[in-house]
Scaffold this active site. Structure first.
Site, PDB file in Angstrom:
ATOM      1  CE1 TYR A 137      -3.254   3.061   0.507  1.00 40.38           C
ATOM      2  CE2 TYR A 137      -3.510   2.028   2.759  1.00 40.38           C
ATOM      3  CZ  TYR A 137      -3.714   3.081   1.761  1.00 40.38           C
ATOM      4  OH  TYR A 137      -4.867   4.024   1.840  1.00 40.38           O
ATOM      5  CE  LYS A 165      -5.959   2.400  -1.658  1.00 38.92           C
ATOM      6  NZ  LYS A 165      -6.914   2.478  -0.577  1.00 38.92           N
TER       7      LYS A 165
END
Length: 293
Positions: A137, A165
């Site tokens: 992330y 992400k």
């Protein structure tokens, strides 16, 4: 689980509160509502879920409630961010025992000068002992720096590290990740207004906060973007998101999403925890108008 198991629109769930406690009933209703509106996966205990404001017991409650509500219909990717390997590993073990399908992991935050080599060591050490696939992330606004593309390239071959992400908003960075990783490595756009551009460039979809409140719009945009109708998808994205996204950037994604969800009757309260605060009345009115009924 293959490295390319996550695709489409995944929703980073808000954590509903009622009188200061986690509202499990509203969370279950939200998960069910999102699945009914064709969302492809759910992500509890992320940034939009106010994970940093949850106690350890509440973290476990949110994960268990989400897994139970999803009932295996869509993947559950549990946020497990932390600054030390032991805590992160314990969170991953719990997520696995609860039935989550994967976890979402930031690089360590607060440290003032983490090096790419140190971040790589952190990710690989966690991954070596993880019973679940890891989605990295990248959110430099909260961690102090991006995950360097060379770090992503170095860890992408690890069996347990399956994707990333990107919530940086830096599309050039995202394009660089597409260049340095192969097709088996899942790349998900976390910046809502870059969803269509990401798909057009070769992403696998996104983890997008506004899918909490307008999942039907995201489902339409997803189908158009992956179906090759990029022009229509971009028009719909540019019509639906800029004002809502602007409010999110100013007031916080959880705050705006909860205001919209309360208006749509999905959760019972728009309550947030400090340091987030309730929205001004005029902003709430605008959000109600923007999300519709």
């Amino acid at each position: 689980m293959s490295k390319n198991s996550f695709h489409g629109v995944l929703c980073p769930l808000v954590t509903p509160f009622a009188d200061g406690t986690v509202d499990e009933a509203s969370l279950s209703t939200l998960v069910d509502w999102l699945i009914e509106h064709d969302i492809d996966g759910v992500v509890p205990c992320g940034t939009t879920g106010e994970f940093a404001s949850l106690s350890p017991a509440e973290f476990r409650t949110v994960i268990e409630t989400t897994v139970d509500a999803a009932e295996g219909r869509v993947p559950v990717v549990a946020g497990v961010a932390g600054t030390d390997i032991q805590t992160v590993s314990e969170r991953i073990e719990f997520a696995a025992s609860a039935g989550a399908d994967a976890v979402l992991l930031t690089q360590p935050y607060f440290h003032t000068a983490p090096t790419p080599a140190g971040n790589q060591q952190f990710f690989e050490t966690v991954a070596d002992g993880s019973p679940l696939p890891l989605v990295l992330y990248n959110i430099p606004a909260c961690t102090g720096q991006p995950i360097a593309p060379e770090t992503v390239a170095a860890v992408a071959d690890h069996d347990a590290i399956v994707g990333l992400k990107d919530s940086s908003g830096d599309f050039d960075y995202f394009l660089e990740l597409l260049r340095v990783t192969d097709d088996e490595f899942t790349l998900l756009e976390g910046y809502d207004q870059h969803f269509v551009s990401g798909v057009h460039a070769g992403s696998d979809g996104g983890i997008n906060a506004l899918s909490n409140v307008v999942p039907e719009v995201f489902a339409e945009i997803r189908d158009e973007a992956f179906g090759g109708d990029t022009h229509t998808a971009l028009e719909r994205e540019q019509e639906a998101f800029p004002d809502l996204f602007g409010y999110c950037m100013e007031y916080g994604f959880a705050t705006v999403a909860k205001a919209g969800l309360e208006h749509r009757g999905v959760i019972d309260s728009a309550e947030v925890r400090p340091p987030l605060v309730s929205l001004p009345d005029d902003v709430v009115t605008d959000i109600h108008h923007l999300v519709g009924n």
